[in-house]
Design a protein around this motif. Structure first.
Motif, PDB file in Angstrom:
ATOM      1  N   HIS A   1      30.826  42.273  54.017  1.00  0.00           N
ATOM      2  CA  HIS A   1      29.338  42.052  54.460  1.00  0.00           C
ATOM      3  C   HIS A   1      28.502  41.991  53.000  1.00  0.00           C
ATOM      4  CE1 HIS A   1      28.957  43.218  58.711  1.00  0.00           C
ATOM      5  NE2 HIS A   1      30.625  42.971  57.853  1.00  0.00           N
ATOM      6  N   CYS A   2      28.056  40.360  52.583  1.00  0.00           N
ATOM      7  CA  CYS A   2      27.803  40.481  50.910  1.00  0.00           C
ATOM      8  C   CYS A   2      26.788  38.739  51.214  1.00  0.00           C
ATOM      9  CB  CYS A   2      28.797  39.776  50.147  1.00  0.00           C
ATOM     10  SG  CYS A   2      29.714  41.437  49.577  1.00  0.00           S
ATOM     11  N   ASN A   3      25.760  38.941  51.014  1.00  0.00           N
ATOM     12  CA  ASN A   3      24.535  38.507  51.015  1.00  0.00           C
ATOM     13  C   ASN A   3      24.231  37.388  49.502  1.00  0.00           C
ATOM     14  OD1 ASN A   3      22.896  36.674  53.399  1.00  0.00           O
ATOM     15  ND2 ASN A   3      20.976  37.953  51.643  1.00  0.00           N
ATOM     16  N   HIS A   4      25.286  36.885  48.797  1.00  0.00           N
ATOM     17  CA  HIS A   4      25.481  36.529  47.665  1.00  0.00           C
ATOM     18  C   HIS A   4      26.496  35.639  47.209  1.00  0.00           C
ATOM     19  CE1 HIS A   4      27.109  39.567  45.140  1.00  0.00           C
ATOM     20  NE2 HIS A   4      26.670  40.172  46.036  1.00  0.00           N
ATOM     21  N   HIS A   5      26.819  35.067  46.362  1.00  0.00           N
ATOM     22  CA  HIS A   5      27.517  33.987  45.986  1.00  0.00           C
ATOM     23  C   HIS A   5      28.699  34.661  45.179  1.00  0.00           C
ATOM     24  CE1 HIS A   5      29.436  30.536  45.282  1.00  0.00           C
ATOM     25  NE2 HIS A   5      30.180  31.322  44.234  1.00  0.00           N
ATOM     26  N   LEU A   6      29.892  34.922  45.977  1.00  0.00           N
ATOM     27  CA  LEU A   6      31.174  35.407  44.643  1.00  0.00           C
ATOM     28  C   LEU A   6      31.945  34.383  44.809  1.00  0.00           C
ATOM     29  CD1 LEU A   6      31.648  38.137  47.780  1.00  0.00           C
ATOM     30  CD2 LEU A   6      30.343  38.630  45.638  1.00  0.00           C
ATOM     31  N   ASN A   7      32.694  35.295  43.220  1.00  0.00           N
ATOM     32  CA  ASN A   7      33.201  34.207  42.540  1.00  0.00           C
ATOM     33  C   ASN A   7      34.899  33.648  43.559  1.00  0.00           C
ATOM     34  OD1 ASN A   7      36.815  33.981  40.988  1.00  0.00           O
ATOM     35  ND2 ASN A   7      35.112  33.508  40.423  1.00  0.00           N
ATOM     36  N   GLU A   8      35.166  32.351  44.103  1.00  0.00           N
ATOM     37  CA  GLU A   8      35.801  32.353  44.868  1.00  0.00           C
ATOM     38  C   GLU A   8      37.445  32.456  44.451  1.00  0.00           C
ATOM     39  OE1 GLU A   8      37.475  28.096  47.113  1.00  0.00           O
ATOM     40  OE2 GLU A   8      35.080  28.555  47.009  1.00  0.00           O
ATOM     41  N   ASN A   9      37.721  32.314  43.678  1.00  0.00           N
ATOM     42  CA  ASN A   9      39.516  32.960  43.374  1.00  0.00           C
ATOM     43  C   ASN A   9      39.407  34.498  43.520  1.00  0.00           C
ATOM     44  OD1 ASN A   9      40.041  30.409  42.180  1.00  0.00           O
ATOM     45  ND2 ASN A   9      39.654  30.911  40.676  1.00  0.00           N
ATOM     46  N   ARG A  10      38.534  35.225  43.454  1.00  0.00           N
ATOM     47  CA  ARG A  10      38.323  36.458  44.039  1.00  0.00           C
ATOM     48  C   ARG A  10      39.061  37.032  44.926  1.00  0.00           C
ATOM     49  NH1 ARG A  10      34.774  40.287  39.379  1.00  0.00           N
ATOM     50  NH2 ARG A  10      35.305  39.923  37.655  1.00  0.00           N
ATOM     51  N   LEU A  11      37.870  36.300  46.045  1.00  0.00           N
ATOM     52  CA  LEU A  11      37.957  36.544  46.900  1.00  0.00           C
ATOM     53  C   LEU A  11      38.627  36.273  48.153  1.00  0.00           C
ATOM     54  CD1 LEU A  11      34.152  34.301  48.477  1.00  0.00           C
ATOM     55  CD2 LEU A  11      35.474  36.790  49.337  1.00  0.00           C
ATOM     56  N   HIS A  12      39.071  35.128  47.031  1.00  0.00           N
ATOM     57  CA  HIS A  12      41.221  34.641  47.808  1.00  0.00           C
ATOM     58  C   HIS A  12      42.118  35.963  47.410  1.00  0.00           C
ATOM     59  CE1 HIS A  12      40.554  29.910  47.416  1.00  0.00           C
ATOM     60  NE2 HIS A  12      39.384  30.455  48.473  1.00  0.00           N
ATOM     61  N   SER A  13      41.960  36.430  46.201  1.00  0.00           N
ATOM     62  CA  SER A  13      42.678  37.190  46.216  1.00  0.00           C
ATOM     63  C   SER A  13      42.330  38.671  46.779  1.00  0.00           C
ATOM     64  CB  SER A  13      42.662  37.630  44.970  1.00  0.00           C
ATOM     65  OG  SER A  13      43.277  38.620  44.231  1.00  0.00           O
ATOM     66  N   TRP A  14      41.718  39.092  47.426  1.00  0.00           N
ATOM     67  CA  TRP A  14      41.277  40.700  48.575  1.00  0.00           C
ATOM     68  C   TRP A  14      41.886  39.793  49.446  1.00  0.00           C
ATOM     69  CZ3 TRP A  14      34.613  39.950  46.975  1.00  0.00           C
ATOM     70  CH2 TRP A  14      35.171  40.748  45.758  1.00  0.00           C
ATOM     71  N   ILE A  15      41.213  39.284  49.976  1.00  0.00           N
ATOM     72  CA  ILE A  15      42.038  38.376  51.686  1.00  0.00           C
ATOM     73  C   ILE A  15      43.577  38.616  51.875  1.00  0.00           C
ATOM     74  CG2 ILE A  15      42.302  36.995  53.066  1.00  0.00           C
ATOM     75  CD1 ILE A  15      39.294  35.783  52.643  1.00  0.00           C
TER      76      ILE A  15
END
Length: 533
Positions: free
Chosen positions: A91-105
């Motif tokens: 749950h995040c209310n601020h912009h996150l690095n998209e590459n990191r998001l892909h890596s976590w998922i």
């Protein structure tokens, strides 16, 4: 005794019990438990539930703070035993690095994760890895993304039972009747604050048991411009709030237990759309409606003549402030076997509201639209509100049932009971006189007349309990209370919970005065008890 005092009994507990203890802690606190013990250093890397949430919802985080948060997620997943992840929540209310998001998922998908919650806000539209929509291990998936994203053309969830999509965009390219054909065990579908750029929107899921639809966007590309079809023969719970579709094509929900209908106040709902939706709910047992739904019933042409009869409804709940008596009376005529009636909010009284406007120097000149309806509506296009709605869904089977009893959460030890006498033969000249005082062309007079003429006893032949959850004692509430008392021959309990509103009201009856007068009110049931709490 000294040796016993130095034994680390907690570290000797089995891993499963330590994981249970960790489930009550935030992930950062779990990480801190690794400091004092090598055993705990191993345990925290095997916790099956990983929940990450920034605590900066009310402020804009700095770049270093964002980097620190993402580094923490990176480090946690890197150290974690990837074969043991049951739930991943972000749950995040601020912009996150998209590459990191892909890596976590991708990491948690490879770990055969069973539940994923993603509530994220980005600066630009996020591209979600396609592997998420074909994850074979997923049982529950909640997605809230802002700006909204679209579903891929192909999805496959062989084990998925619960799907919640919030702020998604649906189009003819991304939605079709066969979309869930590869989700053979899906039981719950929640669509909140989504947009619909399609002329036909069809949900065809034979296994579906719970369906919640909420539309808050005031845009052209929503359900108001499309035909909404639902084919779900096993549906048990149905909720619809927001804008009504252009047309409803619904199957008969033969095993439906509970339903909620809440039309948006800005939506001009026609008789056809209203009857189509209500007609599909004819087998429901617990029905919750809002004031705007009652107004739709009231305004639909000749709807009272062909309003479906809800023979199975045992409990009816009116969840917000009522401004129409006629619509409620029409609905009550359609629930002949009603046993429990709940008024969730105080009743709007036009005469009282007009007096309030005079006292406050006419500061609210638009009271014609009933400011309390807007307050009761509360629904908007805020994706955070939509997220909170989903967070509370697990209690959907208990919420209304508890309210219907009228005795839940009653912590007052000094509850006041008044035993009734069968003085049903007393006349109700006072009510009729009140109606005569109104002008014949006044809207309030029309409602008063409708209420006073609904005293044939046919409305409540099986009614056993009534609960006023936010009673303020205004004339409209008094009239309804008296009308129920003198007509409900099977009534056993009437619960009145006085509520002190945050705004000034005139012409209301205090709790103390009502307690004194209550024994003199005519009652059709000699066994009726009155509970003030």
């Amino acid at each position: 005794m000294r040796e016993a005092a130095g034994v680390d009994r907690i570290s000797n507990l089995p891993d499963s019990l330590l994981h249970h203890i960790h489930s009550f802690l935030r992930i950062k606190d779990i990480a801190r438990t690794s400091v004092p013990s090598k055993r705990w250093n191993f345990i925290w890397t095997t916790v099956p539930i990983l929940e990450f949430a920034n605590s900066l919802y009310n402020s804009i985080p700095t770049y270093p703070e964002t980097q620190k948060f993402m580094d923490f997620v990176d480090g946690t997943l890197h150290r974690h035993d990837s074969s043991n992840i049951d739930k991943f929540s972000l749950h995040c209310n601020h912009h996150l690095n998209e590459n990191r998001l892909h890596s976590w998922i991708s990491t948690v998908i490879r770990a055969n994760v069973k539940e994923i919650d993603l509530f994220i806000r980005q600066k630009r539209r996020l591209f979600i890895p396609l592997s998420l929509f074909t994850c074979e291990s997923l049982i529950s998936l909640k997605l809230l993304t802002y700006p909204n994203v679209r579903l891929p053309k192909y999805i496959s969830f062989p084990r998925l039972k619960r799907l919640a999509l919030i702020c998604f965009g649906f189009s003819d390219e991304s939605w079709n009747e066969e979309l869930f054909s590869r989700s053979p065990v899906l039981e719950e579908l929640i669509l909140l604050s989504c947009t619909y750029s399609t002329r036909n929107f069809c949900i065809s899921i034979p296994t579906l048991k719970l369906l919640k639809i909420g539309t808050w966007h005031d845009e052209e590309n929503d359900l108001r411009n499309c035909v909404f079809k639902i084919d779900a023969p096993r549906l048990v719970s149905f909720s619809y709030w927001g804008y009504a579709a252009k047309e409803f094509v619904l199957s008969n929900f033969l095993v439906l237990v509970e339903a909620t209908v809440y039309f948006n106040s800005q939506n001009k709902v026609g008789a056809e759309a209203t009857s189509q939706l209500l007609g599909a709910l004819a087998h429901v047992k617990c029905l919750t409606v809002h004031n705007e739904t009652l107004k739709a019933i009231c305004s639909a042409y000749d709807l009272s003549n062909y309003l479906p009869t809800f023979h199975n409804v045992k409990m009816l709940k009116i969840s917000d402030s009522i401004t129409t008596d006629e619509g409620l009376i029409a609905l009550l005529k359609g629930v002949p076997n009603l046993e429990s009636l709940v008024f969730g909010q105080y009743m709007n009284d036009k005469m009282v509201e007009d007096s309030v406007g005079e006292v406050e120097n006419d500061s609210d000149e638009d009271d014609e639209n009933d400011s309390d309806d807007a307050k009761g509506d509360g629904d908007n296009d805020n994706e955070d509100d939509a997220a909170n709605s989903v967070e509370g869904e697990d209690n959907h089977h208990n919420k209304d049932e508890g309210a219907g009893d009228g005795d839940d959460d009653n912590e007052h030890d000094d509850a006041y009971f008044v035993e009734g006498e069968n003085n049903y033969h007393n006349e109700y000249e006072g009510d009729v006189a009140d109606a005569a005082e109104c002008e014949s062309n006044d809207e309030y007079e029309d409602n008063s007349w409708a209420l006073d003429n609904a005293t044939t006893g046919c409305l409540f032949p099986h009614l056993k309990s009534v609960c006023f959850q936010h009673f303020v004692g205004n004339p409209r509430e008094m009239r309804w209370m008296k009308m129920i008392l003198r007509n409900a021959k099977a009534l056993q309990m009437m619960t009145i919970r006085y509520h002190a509103p945050s705004f000034y009201l005139v012409n209301t009856k205090s709790e103390e005065k009502l307690m004194v007068e209550m024994p003199s009110f005519p009652r059709a049931s000699a066994d009726c008890m009155i509970n003030f709490c």
